[in-house]
Design a protein around this motif. Sequence first.
Motif, mmCIF file in Angstrom:
data_model
loop_
_atom_site.group_PDB
_atom_site.id
_atom_site.type_symbol
_atom_site.label_atom_id
_atom_site.label_comp_id
_atom_site.label_asym_id
_atom_site.label_seq_id
_atom_site.Cartn_x
_atom_site.Cartn_y
_atom_site.Cartn_z
ATOM 1 N N GLY A 1 0.786 -1.238 0.000
ATOM 2 C CA GLY A 1 0.000 0.000 0.000
ATOM 3 C C GLY A 1 0.807 1.271 0.000
ATOM 4 N N VAL A 2 2.133 1.185 -0.147
ATOM 5 C CA VAL A 2 2.971 2.388 -0.237
ATOM 6 C C VAL A 2 3.066 2.759 -1.713
ATOM 7 C CG1 VAL A 2 5.194 3.440 0.294
ATOM 8 C CG2 VAL A 2 4.285 1.642 1.780
ATOM 9 N N ILE A 3 2.508 3.904 -2.077
ATOM 10 C CA ILE A 3 2.412 4.300 -3.479
ATOM 11 C C ILE A 3 3.603 5.179 -3.855
ATOM 12 C CG2 ILE A 3 0.949 5.376 -5.225
ATOM 13 C CD1 ILE A 3 -0.227 2.893 -3.751
ATOM 14 N N GLY B 1 2.417 14.017 2.399
ATOM 15 C CA GLY B 1 2.412 12.592 2.731
ATOM 16 C C GLY B 1 3.619 12.094 3.502
ATOM 17 N N LYS B 2 4.257 12.979 4.258
ATOM 18 C CA LYS B 2 5.428 12.570 5.067
ATOM 19 C C LYS B 2 5.018 11.531 6.117
ATOM 20 C CE LYS B 2 6.061 16.727 6.569
ATOM 21 N NZ LYS B 2 4.943 17.323 5.846
ATOM 22 N N SER C 1 4.243 6.074 8.426
ATOM 23 C CA SER C 1 3.331 5.147 9.110
ATOM 24 C C SER C 1 3.103 3.872 8.298
ATOM 25 C CB SER C 1 1.997 5.828 9.408
ATOM 26 O OG SER C 1 1.358 6.229 8.213
ATOM 27 N N LYS C 2 3.059 3.984 6.959
ATOM 28 C CA LYS C 2 2.841 2.800 6.111
ATOM 29 C C LYS C 2 4.056 1.874 6.147
ATOM 30 C CE LYS C 2 -0.150 1.842 3.758
ATOM 31 N NZ LYS C 2 -1.334 0.993 4.042
ATOM 32 N N VAL C 3 5.266 2.445 6.103
ATOM 33 C CA VAL C 3 6.472 1.604 6.183
ATOM 34 C C VAL C 3 6.600 1.025 7.590
ATOM 35 C CG1 VAL C 3 8.987 1.537 5.926
ATOM 36 C CG2 VAL C 3 7.618 2.904 4.339
ATOM 37 N N ALA C 4 6.198 1.811 8.603
ATOM 38 C CA ALA C 4 6.263 1.322 9.995
ATOM 39 C C ALA C 4 5.324 0.142 10.220
ATOM 40 C CB ALA C 4 5.921 2.454 10.962
ATOM 41 N N HIS D 1 -7.077 -6.845 1.296
ATOM 42 C CA HIS D 1 -6.643 -8.155 1.794
ATOM 43 C C HIS D 1 -5.229 -8.473 1.310
ATOM 44 C CE1 HIS D 1 -6.824 -12.265 3.159
ATOM 45 N NE2 HIS D 1 -6.601 -12.714 1.926
ATOM 46 N N GLU D 2 -4.950 -8.186 0.019
ATOM 47 C CA GLU D 2 -3.617 -8.430 -0.527
ATOM 48 C C GLU D 2 -2.590 -7.510 0.112
ATOM 49 O OE1 GLU D 2 -3.656 -8.197 -4.758
ATOM 50 O OE2 GLU D 2 -4.994 -9.933 -5.007
ATOM 51 N N GLU D 3 -2.974 -6.269 0.391
ATOM 52 C CA GLU D 3 -2.062 -5.345 1.075
ATOM 53 C C GLU D 3 -1.709 -5.868 2.465
ATOM 54 O OE1 GLU D 3 -3.355 -1.076 -0.993
ATOM 55 O OE2 GLU D 3 -3.685 -1.406 1.150
ATOM 56 N N CYS D 4 -2.700 -6.381 3.171
ATOM 57 C CA CYS D 4 -2.464 -6.928 4.517
ATOM 58 C C CYS D 4 -1.557 -8.155 4.474
ATOM 59 C CB CYS D 4 -3.791 -7.289 5.184
ATOM 60 S SG CYS D 4 -4.773 -5.864 5.671
#
Length: 528
Positions: free
Chosen positions: A141-143, A176-177, A182-185, A314-317
């Motif tokens: 989910g990191v674009i 989007g900082k 948060s997405k990488v974390a 679901h695939e992102e998870c």
Amino acid sequence: MMLDTTNPHNYSYITNDLEIHILGGIKFNNLERMRVTMSIKKIKQHNVLRHSIDLYNDNMVEKFVRKIAERIEIGTSIVRETLQNLTSELEQYRIEELEREKEANQIPIEELSTKEKQAAITFLKSKDLLKKTNELIGKSGVIGEETNRLLMYLIFTSRKTNNPLHCISLGSSGVGKTHLQSKVAELIPDEDKVEITVLSANAFYYFNRTELRNKLILIEDLDGAESVLYPLRELQSKKRITKTVVHKDRKGTTKTIHLTVEGPVSVAGCTTQESVYEDNSNRSFLLYIDESEEQDKKIMHYQRAESAGQVSKHEECIAARFLRDVQRTLHPIAVRNPYAMRLSLPQSVFKPRRTNSHYLQFIEAITFYCQWQRQKKYDKQTGEEYIETTIEDIKAANQLIIEVLLRKSDEITGACRNYLEELKKYLQVNNQTTFTALEIRRRLKVKKTTQWRYHKQLIESYYIKKIRKKKGETIVRYEITNPNEYKELEEAITKALQECIIKINSLSDSDRSGVPTCSTSKMEQTTI
């Protein structure tokens, strides 16, 4: 008889002879005392005695026993035994509640099944590991942000090493900082990270001694954590912080005690104000968020797809969970770089001492992540177990770190550099060599005060200059002094890094093995 704590504000304890109520419950933070306020009466009587007492104070309890016996007309032996039993039950209840609270506050460590562990190890042994990892980060989910997201993931991974790396995400408000961080974390196990929004100045000193060891500390906004930036810097540099405070013991004697919290830790934060946090920036990798139109399009396309139900959460998870499994499969191990003495940074890099340290640590972080592809070695003198850096690790590091080194070599701030590069693009597209402030403000949508700040920096560093006004002209025009300066700097850095690889490749096998990492000891090798 049993202690009834159903009502937290009114415990009850009833025997054949006495009915006791503990009003307001008990405190859980002062274990050397059992201070209670109780009401006590004889069964089937209305004469009630209310009293506050420390049940751990024997003298007070003995006086209280005689007072109860006299007031409600009951034997002292019955009262004494009842209070002793009550104290024991309150004590046991307090211990159980503290244990329950401790367990509730602890983040459960997830144990991998044999199948999950084997899948993670197979992935870590695969070819093109960094490329596959970056693809999985995208699937989680990191674009966009292909370089920044992999850099950040490797920096977060370094928390497990003895010399963790740190990063600060920089960019304009709303680009989007925090989202990227948060997405990488989310790809890091919960038990390995501490997330902070606001923290008081002294809060860091009251963690348990080893509670933060090898943890990732995430700060949503550095502006909201200014009070803890100093202890954070000390944790980053010295890997421990100590505070001396005054404390009174049971006898009332004043003593000084030392509160120590140990690292190492990896710290990540976000801010729009690069110059304000210079001391923290010096210790960190500076990751500038991509504010280009292309990145805007990627994000907006994802937002539309998400709204249309075309994004599989679901695939992102699944991707995020798998990368957390990968993190749990990495084990602490020392890393040695046999090529370190052959590596050097370009002369253009500012503050080369600290930057050189970051460069070497980043190479070690890549080696650490690739540990399942390395031979495990042992130093016969010290018995230390370690793995060695390969030339491929250095090449991967050089490819990822060019942008970081570019920013470290720049005289102007990142936001100002972004403005200047957008300005160059505009002039090139429109085949112009000069421009006015108003023209650029309208085209690049920059506030007047922000542009004034940028122009001040650029004029002082001689990146732009004012052009003399023509006769009768009232508007000030500007010109870029050297449109190719940033490209030339990038080429110089790339060339310097490539020369290091050429030197290493030119070494014979005997020269490589003779690099002084462990030259005084014989090695034993085994497959990890």
